[in-house]
Design a protein around this motif. Structure first.
Motif, PDB file in Angstrom:
ATOM      1  N   UNK A   1     -19.366 -39.034  30.935  1.00  0.00           N
ATOM      2  CA  UNK A   1     -20.811 -39.278  31.021  1.00  0.00           C
ATOM      3  C   UNK A   1     -21.126 -40.209  32.186  1.00  0.00           C
ATOM      4  N   UNK A   2     -20.435 -41.330  32.245  1.00  0.00           N
ATOM      5  CA  UNK A   2     -20.749 -42.381  33.212  1.00  0.00           C
ATOM      6  C   UNK A   2     -20.446 -41.943  34.643  1.00  0.00           C
ATOM      7  N   UNK A   3     -19.284 -41.339  34.849  1.00  0.00           N
ATOM      8  CA  UNK A   3     -18.857 -41.023  36.214  1.00  0.00           C
ATOM      9  C   UNK A   3     -19.611 -39.860  36.829  1.00  0.00           C
ATOM     10  N   UNK A   4     -20.281 -39.051  36.010  1.00  0.00           N
ATOM     11  CA  UNK A   4     -21.045 -37.942  36.580  1.00  0.00           C
ATOM     12  C   UNK A   4     -22.273 -38.447  37.330  1.00  0.00           C
ATOM     13  N   UNK A   5     -22.795 -39.598  36.934  1.00  0.00           N
ATOM     14  CA  UNK A   5     -23.936 -40.188  37.642  1.00  0.00           C
ATOM     15  C   UNK A   5     -23.470 -41.008  38.836  1.00  0.00           C
ATOM     16  N   UNK A   6     -22.442 -41.788  38.632  1.00  0.00           N
ATOM     17  CA  UNK A   6     -21.809 -42.587  39.685  1.00  0.00           C
ATOM     18  C   UNK A   6     -20.430 -42.976  39.179  1.00  0.00           C
ATOM     19  N   UNK A   7     -19.359 -42.604  39.871  1.00  0.00           N
ATOM     20  CA  UNK A   7     -18.020 -42.964  39.394  1.00  0.00           C
ATOM     21  C   UNK A   7     -17.857 -44.474  39.293  1.00  0.00           C
ATOM     22  N   UNK A   8     -17.634 -44.943  38.062  1.00  0.00           N
ATOM     23  CA  UNK A   8     -17.535 -46.382  37.831  1.00  0.00           C
ATOM     24  C   UNK A   8     -16.338 -46.774  36.972  1.00  0.00           C
ATOM     25  N   UNK A   9     -15.672 -45.800  36.349  1.00  0.00           N
ATOM     26  CA  UNK A   9     -14.559 -46.116  35.453  1.00  0.00           C
ATOM     27  C   UNK A   9     -13.313 -45.385  35.943  1.00  0.00           C
ATOM     28  N   UNK A  10     -12.229 -46.123  36.117  1.00  0.00           N
ATOM     29  CA  UNK A  10     -10.970 -45.583  36.649  1.00  0.00           C
ATOM     30  C   UNK A  10      -9.861 -45.835  35.641  1.00  0.00           C
ATOM     31  N   UNK A  11      -9.068 -44.798  35.374  1.00  0.00           N
ATOM     32  CA  UNK A  11      -7.957 -44.879  34.424  1.00  0.00           C
ATOM     33  C   UNK A  11      -6.674 -45.206  35.189  1.00  0.00           C
ATOM     34  N   UNK A  12      -6.033 -46.306  34.848  1.00  0.00           N
ATOM     35  CA  UNK A  12      -4.857 -46.756  35.592  1.00  0.00           C
ATOM     36  C   UNK A  12      -3.550 -46.147  35.102  1.00  0.00           C
TER      37      UNK A  12
END
Length: 688
Positions: free
Chosen positions: A231-242
């Motif tokens: 949901x969040x990254x479709x508007x602006x990528x903001x969460x990255x899985x390490x």
């Protein structure tokens, strides 16, 4: 009438004073609305709150471009397992020693009745039902049965044993074979520290490989947070899985980040962007794929029933937008309903194939591009019939199947029949962020071709670069090898990186040495068997697009697969020659070394070894090819090997094996084809 206003800038903001709109004049009212709208837009822009551009998918792009990643990303882990490696030091061992990936206690040598693991202060295990999996093996069976080890998990604060198991010698099914012993337990609600103990009795020699805590609750949470990323990254990528590659690509691409201590902080932070919950049915696993599809369309998260109380209650109060429990009895019912109700709302350029057991990684990207997610096996007639319905609606020649298959060859055969290409990406975990990086790609420096001589020209290729998750997770380990650049080597990658991870592609080109060259993995714009394509026009379109993307990426050598060992049909070679004219040449998997020239312009060679799996494969097939060499003409020998069991050091050893042989010149694949073109009296540098 309308009074005039004046713009004033105060404290970094714009204000419109004295604006009044009367209803006497539609023109005046309309003009006033325009002015007010302009004022609002200006304020929003000044405060950095302008509407985000969103995902862009131009008609000529194979995959969409996500927006530019945020200036500072939230770095999270969705790992659901807490692992303690047996060979790790500092785990309170009082007997035995680290040995070959395990902690080894030897009967008759090491002190019995002591601990081979004692970890205290464990606070990461979530409350509720969970289990600890102990990986153990015995060197040999004892003549008499007896307890070999006692496994315990203890509440360190109360001293209560939460779970324990005595493992006997005869509980092992085989000697010298790792076996899992499960200890169920219920972790306390309050955050009591836990202690993990493995006591060795000395009855038999014992190896402890690892202890892994697995929590169903933690797995449910990780799955939900993966869809929050969607949901969040479709508007602006903001969460990255390490979890895939740590911060390697963030650091390489200059992306800033802050590590999130508690993933629930992200639900607090992004709650307003989530429209609700799609509940899947744990009794029908494939409903997770349907739920993912729906969530992408409705900007919702997917949740297990175990999380509903928390998500629907304070402070989140998320509504349930769809509840899939009890609606389906089989996977066929699930995907038939997906096709009937939601397929028309999703993109038909891409179909995503994910096992419902895999609840993270590619799902956030699938949601962002509004793709349908399925898991259908072409080997099962009823599933194949349903899969065919999806694929016949997809564009022949340009459609893509992202993810993976229950069986590789059967799956790639199926997509090939429909003029589609498979893109191995089921474990790709950050395509939304990587897709939003700059599309400016540095082109590599052209190589210097040596004079053509009557020599053996040998080239080595690393395979599997069509696999996007390999690029994200495995390639960094190979690319960072301190010896890289000592030998000429071709690295297969995917031309689709120009869309899916352009910043990574640019980084590889910028950091390549003079001995490194990127070439296209199979078979250009995705993994497909071109021999099976029935529509020649669609095949021509596929290779024309491949030509465009390879040129943009700075690649000019293509690898073509028709199964792991299959040669290339003449019509396929002709299509490449006519529609990918900027290429120097292409390889195929025939394992014969035969070179063909198509349309008097394009050389294609069946590699002497198309998929090597050991260091001897890098030398034996070269020596075999040289046995029939006449020494009066150049001989071209191409060897491709996979990176899973053939290391960079293996390539180095092969290079060292041949380097003193004056008859052999080891060159990069692009130089290899330049020399081959010259030997066939073709222009060394083809016209684009």
């Amino acid at each position: 009438m309308q009074s005039t206003g004046s713009w004033q800038r105060e404290s970094g903001a714009f204000f419109l004073k004295g604006v009044r709109i009367m209803k006497k004049s539609r023109i005046a009212a309309g003009l006033g609305l325009v002015i007010v709208a302009a004022a609002v837009a200006a304020v929003a822009y000044w405060h950095g709150a302008a509407k985000k551009e969103g995902i862009r998918w131009p008609q000529n792009q194979a995959l969409p471009s996500f927006p530019k990643p945020a200036d500072r990303l939230d770095l999270i882990s969705l790992n659901t397992a807490l692992v303690y490696e047996g060979e790790g030091s500092g785990y309170g061992q009082t007997t035995g020693k680290a040995d070959g990936g395990s902690w080894h206690a030897v009967a008759g040598t090491d002190k019995a009745g002591e601990l081979i693991m004692d970890v205290k202060g464990i606070t990461e295990v979530p409350a509720g039902e969970t289990k600890a999996d102990f990986q153990l093996s015995v060197d040999q069976f004892a003549d008499e049965n007896g307890v070999v080890a006692k496994l315990e998990v203890i509440d360190q604060q109360t001293g209560k044993t939460l779970g324990s198991l005595e493992v006997s010698n005869w509980d092992f099914q085989q000697e010298n074979a790792s076996q899992t012993f499960e200890v169920p337990l219920t972790a306390p609600d309050s955050p009591h520290p836990l202690e993990l103990r493995v006591m060795w009795t000395g009855k038999s020699s014992l190896r402890l490989y690892s202890v892994t805590f697995q929590s169903p609750r933690k797995a449910d949470e990780a799955a939900m947070f993966e869809t929050l990323r969607g949901v969040v990254n479709s508007a602006e990528p903001r969460i990255y899985d390490e979890d895939k590659s740590g911060t390697y690509w963030l650091d390489a691409l200059g992306l800033s980040y802050t590590r999130v201590k508690d993933n629930w902080q992200l639900m607090d932070k992004y709650r307003k962007e989530v429209k609700g919950i799609v509940v899947y049915d744990p009794d029908v696993p494939d409903t997770y794929n349907l739920a993912t599809t729906i969530a992408g369309l409705k900007k919702a998260v997917v949740a297990a029933p175990s999380l509903l109380e928390k998500l629907t209650g304070e402070p989140y109060k998320l509504p349930i937008v769809e509840d899939l429990r009890g609606k389906y009895k089989s996977n066929i019912e699930v995907y038939d309903d997906l096709y009937s109700r939601y397929w028309s709302q999703t993109t038909h350029k891409v179909l995503v194939g994910l096992s419902p057991d895999l609840k993270t990684n590619l799902r956030e990207y699938a949601m962002g591009i509004k793709a349908a997610v399925v898991w259908l096996n072409p080997a099962v007639p009823e599933e194949e019939a349903l899969l065919n319905k999806f694929m016949k609606d997809m564009p022949y020649g340009t459609g893509l199947y992202l993810g993976w298959w229950p069986d590789e060859q059967q799956g790639v055969t199926k997509t090939s029949e429909f003029g589609l290409a498979t893109v191995a990406a089921d474990y790709s975990s950050n395509l939304s962020v990587l897709s939003g990086t700059s599309r400016n790609i540095t082109l590599p420096k052209p190589p210097v071709k040596p004079p053509l001589e009557n020599k053996v020209y040998l080239t080595y290729i690393v395979s599997d670069g069509d696999n996007l998750q390999y690029i994200e997770g495995t390639l960094p380990k190979l690319w960072d090898n301190p010896d890289r650049g000592k030998i000429p080597l071709g690295w297969t990658v995917s031309p689709l990186m120009a869309d899916a991870m352009p910043g990574v592609l640019d980084y590889l080109n910028r950091t390549a040495t003079d001995n490194d060259v990127l070439i296209s993995g199979p078979s250009g714009m995705g993994y497909t068997y071109p021999n099976l394509w029935t529509d020649q026009k669609g095949l021509d379109q596929f290779f024309a697009r491949t030509n465009t993307y390879m040129s943009r990426a700075g690649m000019n050598v293509l690898t073509v697969w028709n199964t792991v060992v299959g040669p290339t049909n003449p019509n396929v070679g002709q299509s490449i020659a006519e529609h990918a004219p900027s290429l120097l040449g292409f390889t195929s998997q025939g394992n014969t070394g035969v070179i063909s020239v198509y349309n008097d312009s394009m050389p294609g060679q069946e590699l002497q070894k198309g998929y090597g799996s050991s260091e001897p494969d890098l030398t034996t097939y070269v020596e075999d090819a040289m046995k029939t060499w006449d020494h009066n003409t150049p001989l071209f020998v191409g060897i491709q090997a996979q990176p899973w069991s053939v290391s960079y050091q293996d390539f180095e050893q092969a290079y060292d094996y041949f380097k003193d042989n004056k008859d052999i010149a080891i060159v990069r694949p692009d130089v290899y084809f330049e020399l081959m073109r010259e030997s066939k009296h073709l222009p060394v540098h083809p016209e684009p």
